[in-house]
Structure formats: C-alpha cells, structure tokens
Design an enzyme around this catalytic site. Structure first.
Site, PDB file in Angstrom:
ATOM      1  N   ASP A  33       0.839  -1.200   0.000  1.00  0.00           N
ATOM      2  CA  ASP A  33       0.000   0.000   0.000  1.00  0.00           C
ATOM      3  C   ASP A  33       0.872   1.246   0.000  1.00  0.00           C
ATOM      4  O   ASP A  33       0.574   2.239  -0.648  1.00  0.00           O
ATOM      5  CB  ASP A  33      -0.894   0.039   1.247  1.00  0.00           C
ATOM      6  N   PHE A  34       1.967   1.156   0.753  1.00  0.00           N
ATOM      7  CA  PHE A  34       2.861   2.298   0.868  1.00  0.00           C
ATOM      8  C   PHE A  34       3.450   2.682  -0.496  1.00  0.00           C
ATOM      9  O   PHE A  34       3.424   3.840  -0.909  1.00  0.00           O
ATOM     10  CB  PHE A  34       3.983   1.976   1.863  1.00  0.00           C
ATOM     11  N   PHE A  36       2.230   1.930  -3.353  1.00  0.00           N
ATOM     12  CA  PHE A  36       1.136   2.404  -4.202  1.00  0.00           C
ATOM     13  C   PHE A  36       0.844   3.885  -3.930  1.00  0.00           C
ATOM     14  O   PHE A  36       0.749   4.689  -4.851  1.00  0.00           O
ATOM     15  CB  PHE A  36      -0.125   1.567  -3.948  1.00  0.00           C
ATOM     16  N   ASP A  37       0.749   4.228  -2.651  1.00  0.00           N
ATOM     17  CA  ASP A  37       0.470   5.623  -2.283  1.00  0.00           C
ATOM     18  C   ASP A  37       1.544   6.561  -2.819  1.00  0.00           C
ATOM     19  O   ASP A  37       1.260   7.674  -3.245  1.00  0.00           O
ATOM     20  CB  ASP A  37       0.371   5.775  -0.762  1.00  0.00           C
ATOM     21  N   SER A  82     -35.938  -6.329 -16.808  1.00  0.00           N
ATOM     22  CA  SER A  82     -35.706  -7.143 -15.611  1.00  0.00           C
ATOM     23  C   SER A  82     -35.838  -8.610 -16.006  1.00  0.00           C
ATOM     24  O   SER A  82     -36.039  -8.931 -17.173  1.00  0.00           O
ATOM     25  CB  SER A  82     -36.687  -6.764 -14.517  1.00  0.00           C
ATOM     26  N   LEU A  83     -35.728  -9.496 -15.045  1.00  0.00           N
ATOM     27  CA  LEU A  83     -35.771 -10.928 -15.329  1.00  0.00           C
ATOM     28  C   LEU A  83     -37.016 -11.546 -14.727  1.00  0.00           C
ATOM     29  O   LEU A  83     -37.486 -11.109 -13.678  1.00  0.00           O
ATOM     30  CB  LEU A  83     -34.566 -11.617 -14.698  1.00  0.00           C
ATOM     31  N   GLU A 112     -25.143 -18.119 -13.530  1.00  0.00           N
ATOM     32  CA  GLU A 112     -24.403 -17.041 -12.860  1.00  0.00           C
ATOM     33  C   GLU A 112     -25.006 -16.765 -11.490  1.00  0.00           C
ATOM     34  O   GLU A 112     -26.151 -17.112 -11.240  1.00  0.00           O
ATOM     35  CB  GLU A 112     -24.504 -15.737 -13.680  1.00  0.00           C
ATOM     36  N   LYS A 114     -26.712 -14.299  -8.797  1.00  0.00           N
ATOM     37  CA  LYS A 114     -27.542 -13.094  -8.886  1.00  0.00           C
ATOM     38  C   LYS A 114     -27.096 -12.142  -7.775  1.00  0.00           C
ATOM     39  O   LYS A 114     -27.426 -12.315  -6.609  1.00  0.00           O
ATOM     40  CB  LYS A 114     -29.019 -13.443  -8.732  1.00  0.00           C
ATOM     41  N   ASP A 116     -26.819  -9.066  -5.359  1.00  0.00           N
ATOM     42  CA  ASP A 116     -27.863  -8.266  -4.727  1.00  0.00           C
ATOM     43  C   ASP A 116     -27.328  -6.845  -4.525  1.00  0.00           C
ATOM     44  O   ASP A 116     -26.807  -6.503  -3.474  1.00  0.00           O
ATOM     45  CB  ASP A 116     -28.226  -8.907  -3.377  1.00  0.00           C
ATOM     46  N   GLU A 172     -23.565  -5.231 -11.858  1.00  0.00           N
ATOM     47  CA  GLU A 172     -24.159  -4.881 -10.585  1.00  0.00           C
ATOM     48  C   GLU A 172     -23.105  -4.213  -9.702  1.00  0.00           C
ATOM     49  O   GLU A 172     -22.005  -4.730  -9.553  1.00  0.00           O
ATOM     50  CB  GLU A 172     -24.635  -6.181  -9.921  1.00  0.00           C
ATOM     51  N   TYR A 224     -21.960  -8.420 -16.095  1.00  0.00           N
ATOM     52  CA  TYR A 224     -22.566  -9.668 -16.560  1.00  0.00           C
ATOM     53  C   TYR A 224     -23.224  -9.606 -17.937  1.00  0.00           C
ATOM     54  O   TYR A 224     -23.912 -10.546 -18.320  1.00  0.00           O
ATOM     55  CB  TYR A 224     -23.546 -10.208 -15.519  1.00  0.00           C
ATOM     56  N   LYS A 287     -28.917 -18.119 -18.271  1.00  0.00           N
ATOM     57  CA  LYS A 287     -29.016 -17.446 -19.566  1.00  0.00           C
ATOM     58  C   LYS A 287     -28.667 -18.424 -20.677  1.00  0.00           C
ATOM     59  O   LYS A 287     -27.737 -19.228 -20.518  1.00  0.00           O
ATOM     60  CB  LYS A 287     -28.034 -16.273 -19.632  1.00  0.00           C
ATOM     61  N   LYS A 311     -34.753 -17.511  -7.345  1.00  0.00           N
ATOM     62  CA  LYS A 311     -34.523 -16.866  -6.038  1.00  0.00           C
ATOM     63  C   LYS A 311     -34.401 -17.940  -4.963  1.00  0.00           C
ATOM     64  O   LYS A 311     -35.232 -18.855  -4.904  1.00  0.00           O
ATOM     65  CB  LYS A 311     -35.716 -15.961  -5.700  1.00  0.00           C
ATOM     66  N   CYS A 405     -32.536   1.434  32.399  1.00  0.00           N
ATOM     67  CA  CYS A 405     -31.322   0.848  31.823  1.00  0.00           C
ATOM     68  C   CYS A 405     -30.835  -0.338  32.664  1.00  0.00           C
ATOM     69  O   CYS A 405     -30.655  -0.191  33.877  1.00  0.00           O
ATOM     70  CB  CYS A 405     -30.232   1.911  31.729  1.00  0.00           C
ATOM     71  N   CYS A 408     -27.305   0.812  34.259  1.00  0.00           N
ATOM     72  CA  CYS A 408     -27.086   1.897  35.225  1.00  0.00           C
ATOM     73  C   CYS A 408     -28.389   2.383  35.866  1.00  0.00           C
ATOM     74  O   CYS A 408     -28.384   3.361  36.609  1.00  0.00           O
ATOM     75  CB  CYS A 408     -26.365   3.063  34.563  1.00  0.00           C
ATOM     76  N   CYS A 423     -30.537   4.845  26.616  1.00  0.00           N
ATOM     77  CA  CYS A 423     -30.215   5.305  27.960  1.00  0.00           C
ATOM     78  C   CYS A 423     -29.535   6.665  27.834  1.00  0.00           C
ATOM     79  O   CYS A 423     -28.501   6.782  27.183  1.00  0.00           O
ATOM     80  CB  CYS A 423     -29.280   4.300  28.634  1.00  0.00           C
ATOM     81  N   CYS A 429     -23.112   5.783  32.195  1.00  0.00           N
ATOM     82  CA  CYS A 429     -23.527   4.399  31.950  1.00  0.00           C
ATOM     83  C   CYS A 429     -22.316   3.603  31.449  1.00  0.00           C
ATOM     84  O   CYS A 429     -21.720   3.966  30.427  1.00  0.00           O
ATOM     85  CB  CYS A 429     -24.652   4.424  30.928  1.00  0.00           C
TER      86      CYS A 429
HETATM   87  S1  IVH Z   1     -28.907 -10.266 -16.428  1.00  0.00           S
HETATM   88  C1  IVH Z   1     -32.058  -8.702 -19.480  1.00  0.00           C
HETATM   89  N1  IVH Z   1     -27.301 -11.298 -14.633  1.00  0.00           N
HETATM   90  O1  IVH Z   1     -31.101  -8.844 -11.349  1.00  0.00           O
HETATM   91  C2  IVH Z   1     -31.732  -9.032 -18.107  1.00  0.00           C
HETATM   92  N2  IVH Z   1     -28.916  -9.705 -13.907  1.00  0.00           N
HETATM   93  O2  IVH Z   1     -34.284  -8.566 -12.589  1.00  0.00           O
HETATM   94  C3  IVH Z   1     -30.392  -8.560 -17.725  1.00  0.00           C
HETATM   95  N3  IVH Z   1     -28.782  -9.164 -11.506  1.00  0.00           N
HETATM   96  O3  IVH Z   1     -31.883  -5.699 -12.361  1.00  0.00           O
HETATM   97  C4  IVH Z   1     -30.026  -8.936 -16.362  1.00  0.00           C
HETATM   98  N4  IVH Z   1     -27.093 -10.492 -11.048  1.00  0.00           N
HETATM   99  O4  IVH Z   1     -29.548  -5.935 -11.652  1.00  0.00           O
HETATM  100  C5  IVH Z   1     -28.327 -10.451 -14.857  1.00  0.00           C
HETATM  101  N5  IVH Z   1     -25.774 -12.249 -13.174  1.00  0.00           N
HETATM  102  C6  IVH Z   1     -26.776 -11.408 -13.388  1.00  0.00           C
HETATM  103  C7  IVH Z   1     -27.369 -10.629 -12.362  1.00  0.00           C
HETATM  104  C8  IVH Z   1     -28.436  -9.800 -12.666  1.00  0.00           C
HETATM  105  C9  IVH Z   1     -27.957  -9.607 -10.561  1.00  0.00           C
HETATM  106  C10 IVH Z   1     -29.890  -8.196 -11.282  1.00  0.00           C
HETATM  107  C11 IVH Z   1     -29.946  -7.103 -12.296  1.00  0.00           C
HETATM  108  C12 IVH Z   1     -31.393  -6.956 -12.680  1.00  0.00           C
HETATM  109  C13 IVH Z   1     -32.090  -7.992 -11.857  1.00  0.00           C
HETATM  110  C14 IVH Z   1     -32.976  -8.822 -12.751  1.00  0.00           C
END
Ligand code: IVH
Length: 667
Positions: A33-34, A36-37, A82-83, A112, A114, A116, A172, A224, A287, A311, A405, A408, A423, A429
């Site tokens: 780190d040093f 690098f800095d 979305s999926l 893959e 998912k 969060d 993500e 992704y 996918k 899920k 409490c 105390c 408290c 305390c």
């Molecule tokens: S593919 C066309 N791959 O899950 C769909 N999504 O509802 C493209 N997410 O909002 C999404 N991991 O933010 C994909 N390996 C992954 C993911 C991923 C998390 C999220 C993404 C999206 C939600 C899907």
C-alpha cells in the site's frame, strides 16, 4: 510529440491502473500500500504542476471530490429489462420446456450468481469510460458517472486494443459485506442510524452528492452482459471472457451447463455456499449462451425469454423463546435480544436472534416460552419472523418492555424519530463510557493504538478512568498494577497518549464523540469555526451555515456544549495539551470570503490543478457544484472549457471569471 512530463504522467497513470487492477479485480496485489500511495502521490504532484496533462480518466480522479447536485436523467440506448423469477424446481422445468419448444436444436445455459446490488450500464468509447447510468425505470436512468469513476475495480481505460469502438457493459454495483460492517460499526460509534443491508447501502452511496465520500465507501462492481452493434462474439460466455481481458471484473463463479440437472447442481451448491461469499447474492441467473438463440427466443414486454432468475428460499425453522435480554450499545441504544433453544439453521446453530425494538416485540406479540419461527434471509443474523400461536401456553402473558437501563438503572428515553429506546446517561452508563473511550482512541480519532478495548475495560473497572480526559492522568505505576500489563505495554500506552497531543483539531473534534458528528462533518466544522471556543459559542443559525449540517446535528452540538460536564472534559483535555484549534499551517489559506457562493469549474488551469482549485474554494467557505444552474454564482473558466457549459452559463446569466479573478476575490 510527447513532452517528458506528459510521458511521465502517462506512465504513472498506466502503472497505477495496473496496480488497481491487480488489487481490485485479480485480488493479487504486487506492491505494498505504501509503494502504491507513493506512485499516486507522484502522479498527483505532476498533474498539479502540469494541469494541462490532467486527463478526465486519470487514476487520480478516483479519489473523488466532484459534487453532483442533481443527477442528469439519461435515456438508455438499450432498455434495461428485468428478469422473470422462479422459486422452485417445477418453475425451472417449465422454463426449460419453453426454451426447448422455442429452439428445436441443442442449447447450453450459462449459470451465474444473482448479485444483490444496484444495476448499472457503463458505456465505453474508444476504450474510455464515458458514462455510467443506473437502471431507473428501465427506459431512463440517472447519470452517476462521477461517482462510478471512484469504484476501483471499474476500468477507466481498457486493456489491449481489441474492444469494440463503442459498447455498453452492464453489471451490478454492490457493497462487500466487510465494507458494510465497517461502515455500520462506525455509525454505531457516532450514534447514527445503522444501514439496513448492503444493497440499500450501495444504492444510497451511488446517489451521494460528494464523490469523495463515495470513493471512501469501497463499492465493487461485477459485470454480466456486453451490449453493442455487430459484436464479434457468438456467445454470451465468450463476450464476457473478452470483457475480462479488457480489464473488467467478471464473476469467477460462472458455469456453462447443458441441462436442468446441471442447473440444479449449480443452484444447490450456491444455496449452501452463499454465506461464505464476500458479498450478498439472492439467487442465480440462467441465460441461454448462444446470441443467435437469444435472438430467436426474443423478449416479452418486460423481460428476455432466454433468461430467468431463481430466487433462493429463505431458510426457516421453529424453536422456543427462552428469555429476552436487553443489551446497551456503545451509544446507549437498547437492543432486545432473544435467547432461543439452540436449533440448526442453514448450517449453523442458532441460539440468539435480534428482536430489534419495542415495536417489533409488540407487533409480533412474542411471549416467553412461545414457539417462534426463525429465518435466515440474505442477512447473517437470524430474525424471528412470527409466533406459532397453536403452541402457545394458556398462562403466557405479553412482554413488558423495560423502562430502566439494565446497566445503570437510568430511566430510558425514546424520541419520535428513533425506533430504539436509549439510555440518556451518556457520561455515567458503563458501556457508553467505555464506548466513548474506545471511539476516542480509534484510528481516525486520536489514534492511540496501544490502548485496546480490553485494557480500556480493565482501567474502567479498576476505577482509573471515568472519561476520556482521565486517560491523560494515568501513571505508569497504576498501569503496572493491571493484569497482563508489562513494562513495555505500559510505556507504549503512555507514549501513545503523548503522541496524541499532536493530532490535528479536526480529529480531536471527531474523537470527543458528539452524537452524529462523523469524520467528514468534524472536518467541515473544524475548518469553519477554526477553534473550539468559536464552536462552543456558535448559535443555531451559525451552525446551519456550515454546509451539510442539518437542524438535528446543530441541536446536538448545542446540547453538548450546554452540558457543563462536557465542557469540563474539554477544558481538562486542553490543559493536557490536546489541540483545540487549527494549526498555523491550516489557518493560512482559509477564510470565509466565498461564503454563500457556489462555483462550477470547467477546463484546465495554469495556477491550480482542478482539485486544488476546488479545495481552495472550500477552504474559503465556497461550495463546488458539478453543473450550472440559475443558483450558480460563478463559472470559473479554464483552458479547453466545455462549450456546453459556456452556453448554459451565458443563457442563465451566470458570471464567468478566470482563476486570477478568483485569486483576487480571496486575497
Ligand atoms: S442479467 C435482461 N445477470 O437482477 C436481463 N442480472 O431482474 C439482464 N442481476 O436488475 C439482467 N445479477 O440488476 C443479470 N448475473 C446477473 C445478475 C443480474 C444480478 C440483477 C440485475 C437486474 C435484476 C434482474
């Protein structure tokens, strides 16, 4: 022709980005780190001396500093869909059946994790990151480029040359659990409400106005999906492998599988293993690998037909609630904790669960001896989510929440905004006093690392310290009487205390532990008031004039100094020689001459680097904003200023000045 300096800047930039890549993408640092800095410092120094060579994608920009007042709304080039969700093996079999019908020939899935977190779309042109946009409503999102540039695993400039001229890559942004825990520990220390979970924390961070705060929060990003016209890849997997070679962080946990048996194996593996990952996932994504087959399957109105998410189920068991104990945190917050009959859940034995606060107990109506349902969701700490009323004993009765409490015996208080009781006996305390001392000696405060929490507890229990000021009256002979305290540790401790007398005012201010005053706020206050006496005498109006201090924080500061005991502690600390004012060096270059003025800077300057210019504005009481509005006081125009900014400033009649004009204003 490149000049020597420009060559040096380019070489340093490349070296630093290589090390960022090794550290944040490969997790295999090759220098300390040093070291690098040192490199980064050298780059910043060169860029300061030659601002004409400072590029927007220089690694020096990753430390942030730009303020975004309002995030621009941007239309997505490709809608961000979305999926579809599935929750069971049957749902998955149905999905696979639909794919089979739609394709008529062999296919392959990519499995893959998912993540969060928060979805992000990154656009690169000629290998340079030019825009980062959040999902928003799928059609339009927010431009968060400035903040995203501070995420060190996201390349600002791509490796190699074989990337498409223009493309978008999606992924993500998430907050690793370790970072999340660190932030919450710190928030607990200063009495701020805790962040709920890493996902909310990542989302909140991405929309912060001050990019230097974002830079400190250590977000991460995994990509992704690659999107673009005429991409030279036949499969999703190959496109991600190419992206990996361009320097992106791509999941290490992707797998190609041929059928539903392979999918289930992947799901079951990660359902068990997910608690061992460094980040949160809430399922897996499947996918179709071939781009041609994806095209054949197409989309519904909301989501692709070629992909689906699975899920994870939250794991749940039932057990008996044996007792409730009440813990007093370092800031006085009371947390009721359930002691449970030990039970196996998601691979670990659960004996305790948080009951959060009085409202939750009331809402669940949990009673001693009840059979309760315990769940382990994405969070590590299990929670009680309900009561099996069929198992309730007829003689059970409602829990009466404590009124005093347990440490105390002071009567507890609860303010409207806060869910927890607390408290109020801050200075008497025991866990709160010890907590305050631990905060005082912590790294970002007085940095007395020779004094750990165990020693603090020993000193407190022995009656040798009752507050932070008492630390400076400790004698070597007192210390040597403690268990496990040898001559060397005692010397170290005393040396640490002595050294802390040179810690700057802003850190001392942070260390004394006024509620809601974090490191950044302490710094702002220190620069604004310059010494403790001015702060002590400040009115509510004056406090509200410091940027980013709200009514609640201002009131807390006033209440703190109205407490004679707090003032006495400060007076004592002063008498021991701690710093309660800015140093001479800090005082030069600061004034309030730019108070109430907002500045936008554009272009490059000859007397300042952009960062220095911003710092100068701040130190003189002004405020930097990223884009021009009717409220902007001045646009400071440098060389090669953006034409759009100029047009906008003229349209809104914002005054345009040079760097010399600014120097005149503050001299
Ligand atoms: S593919 C066309 N791959 O899950 C769909 N999504 O509802 C493209 N997410 O909002 C999404 N991991 O933010 C994909 N390996 C992954 C993911 C991923 C998390 C999220 C993404 C999206 C939600 C899907």
């Amino acid at each position: 022709m490149f000049s020597e300096v420009e060559k040096k800047i380019n070489q340093l930039s490349q070296q630093i980005e290589e090390h960022n890549y090794n550290y944040y993408v490969l997790a295999k640092p090759t220098i300390s780190d040093f070291e690098f800095d040192k490199l980064l410092e050298e780059l910043i120094k060169n860029e300061k001396e030659h601002p004409e060579f400072l590029k927007p994608n220089s690694p020096s920009q990753r430390v942030g500093g730009q303020i975004t007042k309002e995030f621009k709304t941007v239309k997505h080039k490709y809608p961000m869909l979305s999926l579809g969700n599935t929750y069971s093996e049957i749902d998955l079999a149905d999905f696979d059946e639909r794919i089979k019908k739609g394709l008529h020939n062999d296919y392959e899935y990519v499995c893959e994790l998912k993540y969060d977190g928060v979805a992000i779309g990154l656009t690169y042109k000629n290998g340079i990151l030019i825009q980062a946009v959040t999902r928003g409503d799928g059609e339009k999102g927010d431009d968060v480029t400035t903040n995203v540039k501070t995420i060190k695993s996201i390349p600002l400039k791509l490796h190699g040359t074989d990337y498409p001229e223009e493309f978008e890559i999606r992924g993500e942004i998430f907050m690793p659990r370790k970072v999340f825990d660190e932030i919450n520990n710190e928030r607990e220390e200063i009495g701020d409400q805790l962040l709920a979970n890493p996902r909310n924390a990542a989302a909140g961070t991405l929309k912060m106005q001050d990019s230097s705060v974002v830079a400190k929060r250590n977000l991460d990003c995994c990509l992704y999906a690659v999107l673009g016209e005429n991409l030279p890849y036949n499969t999703h997997y190959d496109s991600l492998m190419a992206a990996k070679a361009w320097g992106f962080k791509i999941s290490n946990y992707m797998e190609k599988v041929a059928d539903s048996a392979g999918i289930l194996k992947f799901i079951n593996h990660w359902d068990k293993e997910r608690n061992n990952l460094a980040f949160d996932i809430d399922g897996v994504v499947l996918k179709i690998n071939s781009f041609e087959q994806q095209r054949i399957l197409g989309f519904t109105a909301k989501s692709p037909r070629w992909a689906i998410s699975y899920k994870f189920k939250t794991q749940r068991v039932s057990t008996i609630l044996e007792s409730i104990v009440y813990q007093v945190g370092r800031t006085g917050a009371i947390t009721p904790v359930a002691n449970l009959k030990p039970v196996l859940l998601a691979g670990t034995t659960v004996k305790r669960a948080s009951l959060h606060n009085a409202d939750i107990i009331e809402k669940l109506d949990v009673r001693l001896g009840d059979t309760v349902f315990v769940e382990k969701g994405g969070e590590i700490i299990p929670k009680i989510i309900g009561v099996d009323e069929t198992m309730r004993h007829s003689n059970s009765h409602k829990v009466t929440y404590i009124t005093h409490c347990p440490e105390c015996a002071t009567a507890l208080v609860r303010d409207e905004a806060q869910a927890n009781h607390y408290c109020p006996n801050e200075l008497g305390c025991p866990p709160q006093v010890k907590g305050k001392i631990e905060h005082f000696v912590s790294r970002k405060a007085l940095n007395i690392d020779s004094l750990g929490s165990e020693t603090i507890a020993q000193l407190y229990d022995a009656g040798l310290i009752k507050n932070i000021a008492d630390l400076y009256q400790l004698k070597k002979e007192d210390l040597l009487k403690l268990d496990r305290m040898a001559e060397k540790s005692a010397n170290n401790l005393l040396a640490g205390l002595e050294a802390s007398k040179n810690i700057p005012f802003e850190s001392v201010l942070y260390g004394i532990g006024i509620r809601h005053i974090g490191e950044t706020t302490a710094k702002k206050i220190a620069y604004y008031f310059k010494n403790i006496v001015a702060l002590q005498n400040a009115t509510l109006e004056q406090l509200l004039e410091v940027g980013d201090i709200g009514e609640k924080t201002a009131q807390t500061i006033i209440a703190y100094f109205a407490d004679q005991r707090c003032v006495e502690i400060i007076e004592k600390l002063k008498s021991f020689g701690l710093r309660f004012q800015l140093s001479e060096e800090q005082l030069v270059n600061t004034s309030n001459k730019l108070k109430d003025l907002t500045f936008v800077i554009s272009g490059t300057f000859s007397k300042f680097s952009r960062d220095d210019l911003k710092k100068t504005i701040e130190q003189n009481g002004g405020k930097n904003v990223a884009s021009i509005s009717g409220k902007t006081s001045y646009l400071i125009a440098g060389d090669n200023m953006g034409p759009e900014k100029l047009k906008k400033a003229e349209k809104l009649a914002v005054k345009i000045i040079s760097e010399d004009d600014l120097i005149n204003m503050i001299e």
